[in-house]
Scaffold this active site. Sequence first.
Site, short mmCIF file in Angstrom:
data_model
loop_
_atom_site.label_atom_id
_atom_site.label_comp_id
_atom_site.label_asym_id
_atom_site.label_seq_id
_atom_site.Cartn_x
_atom_site.Cartn_y
_atom_site.Cartn_z
N ALA A 41 36.15 -0.54 -26.78
CA ALA A 41 37.04 0.19 -25.86
C ALA A 41 38.45 -0.37 -25.89
O ALA A 41 39.44 0.38 -25.96
CB ALA A 41 36.46 0.13 -24.45
N ARG A 48 27.99 -13.70 -10.01
CA ARG A 48 28.74 -12.71 -10.81
C ARG A 48 30.16 -12.54 -10.28
O ARG A 48 31.12 -12.40 -11.04
CB ARG A 48 28.01 -11.37 -10.82
CG ARG A 48 26.72 -11.43 -11.62
CD ARG A 48 25.86 -10.23 -11.36
NE ARG A 48 26.44 -9.00 -11.89
CZ ARG A 48 25.90 -7.81 -11.63
NH1 ARG A 48 24.82 -7.71 -10.86
NH2 ARG A 48 26.44 -6.73 -12.13
N HIS A 103 28.18 3.09 -8.29
CA HIS A 103 27.20 2.05 -7.94
C HIS A 103 27.76 1.03 -6.96
O HIS A 103 27.25 -0.08 -6.87
CB HIS A 103 26.71 1.35 -9.22
CG HIS A 103 26.02 2.29 -10.16
ND1 HIS A 103 25.92 2.05 -11.52
CD2 HIS A 103 25.39 3.47 -9.95
CE1 HIS A 103 25.25 3.05 -12.09
NE2 HIS A 103 24.93 3.93 -11.17
C1 BV8 Z 1 18.64 6.78 -8.09
C2 BV8 Z 1 24.60 -1.97 -9.78
C3 BV8 Z 1 17.66 8.32 -6.64
C4 BV8 Z 1 23.74 -3.19 -9.67
C5 BV8 Z 1 23.36 -0.50 -11.26
C6 BV8 Z 1 11.94 4.66 -10.83
C7 BV8 Z 1 12.19 4.42 -9.47
C8 BV8 Z 1 13.43 4.65 -8.91
C9 BV8 Z 1 14.47 5.11 -9.70
C10 BV8 Z 1 14.19 5.33 -11.03
C11 BV8 Z 1 12.95 5.12 -11.60
N1 BV8 Z 1 13.04 5.43 -12.91
C12 BV8 Z 1 14.29 5.83 -13.20
C13 BV8 Z 1 14.98 5.78 -12.06
C14 BV8 Z 1 16.35 6.12 -11.90
C15 BV8 Z 1 17.15 4.82 -12.10
C16 BV8 Z 1 17.43 4.71 -13.57
O1 BV8 Z 1 18.18 5.47 -14.09
N2 BV8 Z 1 16.76 3.75 -14.23
C17 BV8 Z 1 16.95 3.62 -15.67
C18 BV8 Z 1 17.18 2.17 -16.03
C19 BV8 Z 1 15.72 4.22 -16.35
N3 BV8 Z 1 18.36 5.04 -11.34
C20 BV8 Z 1 18.44 4.61 -10.09
O2 BV8 Z 1 17.59 3.94 -9.51
C21 BV8 Z 1 19.69 5.05 -9.38
N4 BV8 Z 1 19.34 5.65 -8.14
O3 BV8 Z 1 18.20 7.33 -9.06
O4 BV8 Z 1 18.49 7.23 -6.80
C22 BV8 Z 1 16.28 7.76 -6.46
C23 BV8 Z 1 16.07 6.84 -5.46
C24 BV8 Z 1 14.78 6.36 -5.28
C25 BV8 Z 1 13.75 6.80 -6.12
C26 BV8 Z 1 14.01 7.70 -7.16
C27 BV8 Z 1 15.28 8.17 -7.33
C28 BV8 Z 1 20.57 3.87 -9.11
C29 BV8 Z 1 21.05 3.29 -10.42
C30 BV8 Z 1 22.12 2.25 -10.14
C31 BV8 Z 1 21.56 0.87 -10.40
N5 BV8 Z 1 22.64 -0.10 -10.28
N6 BV8 Z 1 24.36 -1.37 -11.09
C32 BV8 Z 1 24.27 -4.29 -10.52
O5 BV8 Z 1 25.32 -4.14 -11.16
O6 BV8 Z 1 23.60 -5.34 -10.51
S1 BV8 Z 1 23.07 0.12 -12.81
C33 BV8 Z 1 23.64 -0.95 -13.98
O7 BV8 Z 1 23.41 -0.30 -15.23
C34 BV8 Z 1 25.14 -1.18 -13.99
O8 BV8 Z 1 25.82 -0.45 -13.00
C35 BV8 Z 1 25.53 -0.66 -15.34
O9 BV8 Z 1 26.84 -0.22 -15.40
C36 BV8 Z 1 24.58 0.44 -15.41
C37 BV8 Z 1 24.45 1.24 -16.62
O10 BV8 Z 1 24.52 0.43 -17.69
P1 BV8 Z 1 25.84 0.58 -18.59
O11 BV8 Z 1 27.04 0.60 -17.71
O12 BV8 Z 1 25.66 1.70 -19.52
O13 BV8 Z 1 25.82 -0.81 -19.28
P2 BV8 Z 1 24.84 -1.29 -20.43
O14 BV8 Z 1 24.88 -2.77 -20.45
O15 BV8 Z 1 23.52 -0.58 -20.29
O16 BV8 Z 1 25.50 -0.72 -21.77
C38 BV8 Z 1 26.75 -1.22 -22.18
C39 BV8 Z 1 27.24 -0.28 -23.25
O17 BV8 Z 1 28.54 -0.73 -23.64
C40 BV8 Z 1 26.37 -0.33 -24.51
O18 BV8 Z 1 26.21 1.01 -24.98
C41 BV8 Z 1 27.21 -1.14 -25.50
O19 BV8 Z 1 27.04 -0.67 -26.83
C42 BV8 Z 1 28.60 -0.80 -25.05
N7 BV8 Z 1 29.61 -1.82 -25.36
C43 BV8 Z 1 29.44 -3.15 -25.54
N8 BV8 Z 1 30.65 -3.71 -25.81
C44 BV8 Z 1 31.57 -2.71 -25.76
C45 BV8 Z 1 30.91 -1.50 -25.47
N9 BV8 Z 1 31.55 -0.32 -25.36
C46 BV8 Z 1 32.89 -0.34 -25.56
N10 BV8 Z 1 33.60 -1.44 -25.83
C47 BV8 Z 1 32.98 -2.64 -25.94
N11 BV8 Z 1 33.70 -3.74 -26.22
#
Ligand code: BV8
Length: 244
Positions: free
Chosen positions: A237, A77, A126
């Site tokens: 965006a 990446r 992140h």
């Molecule tokens: C945490 C770095 C406390 C890595 C990322 C079970 C166990 C443990 C945790 C969890 C669990 N269940 C839920 C959780 C919480 C979990 C979570 O939220 N999971 C979700 C998926 C359900 N969160 C975590 O684990 C976080 N830590 O909670 O700690 C904890 C600790 C232990 C136990 C419990 C709690 C940590 C989360 C961080 C993970 N790391 N990234 C890497 O990059 O490889 S997250 C990853 O997703 C990226 O950072 C990304 O940015 C992020 C979010 O996604 P988006 O940015 O929104 O991107 P996405 O592709 O989803 O969407 C793109 C959007 O853009 C779309 O809407 C699209 O329509 C739009 N788009 C497209 N083109 C355009 C556009 N918009 C504008 N213009 C365009 N041209």
Amino acid sequence: MQSVLSSNISAELRRRINDASRVLVLTGAGVSAESGVPTFRGGGNSAVWKGMPFDVISSAGMVSRDLPGVWEWFDYRRELLKSLTPNPAHEAIARWQDRFRGLTVVTQNIDGLHQLAGSKKVIELHGSIWRTRCVTCNSRFAISRTEERRSVCADCGDRLRPDVVLFGEMLPPGAFEMAAEQAAQCDLCFVIGTSGLVYPAAGLPEIAKAAGACVCEVNPERTPLSFVCDFVLTGKAGEVVPLL
Ligand code: BV8
């Protein structure tokens, strides 16, 4: 999808922007999509690496299970990112530093494109793909766009990992608290290019809304956060943000 034209941006939103002094911008992968960075969800190009969905390869367990595999994923990446540049959305957001009395940029992205566009104060919830961290002593080392990354810790000699927050890992100490404090004090909150699925980042617009801020989403698609927003601008965006 009917894209947003300058005339589509309501007088009310323009008034809110002109009157705003404290602004919070939350960005996700979508703000970098027009720079060529693949998003994680939506748009059919969900990131899958060697058959593993990205939330598996980018999960905490992988660091202990297969650190070389994690490095292969992040080195790939980072290589891709070396040839990519900020797009007009990053550039417009960087210009907002001189436009509003208080601007806080909070990003879920690890690509460093906000900083490359000139944004000085960026809260990287992140982490950053341009930094490594020692698995033992937590020393951090920058990765340059030109040289090979360091392979072992300069301080203790142990292995290094990407200084990125993986699924199941805590955010950098203080990062979310600082972002949440700014969200609770802002009068205008932009939510740009995020699917609003990943917490705790996705909770920030709700904090801003609860504190009385005006919330404006920019995304080609509606998201679970759209219901929190006072304004939903349907578009890319790179096209919409410069109009703001
Ligand atoms: C945490 C770095 C406390 C890595 C990322 C079970 C166990 C443990 C945790 C969890 C669990 N269940 C839920 C959780 C919480 C979990 C979570 O939220 N999971 C979700 C998926 C359900 N969160 C975590 O684990 C976080 N830590 O909670 O700690 C904890 C600790 C232990 C136990 C419990 C709690 C940590 C989360 C961080 C993970 N790391 N990234 C890497 O990059 O490889 S997250 C990853 O997703 C990226 O950072 C990304 O940015 C992020 C979010 O996604 P988006 O940015 O929104 O991107 P996405 O592709 O989803 O969407 C793109 C959007 O853009 C779309 O809407 C699209 O329509 C739009 N788009 C497209 N083109 C355009 C556009 N918009 C504008 N213009 C365009 N041209």
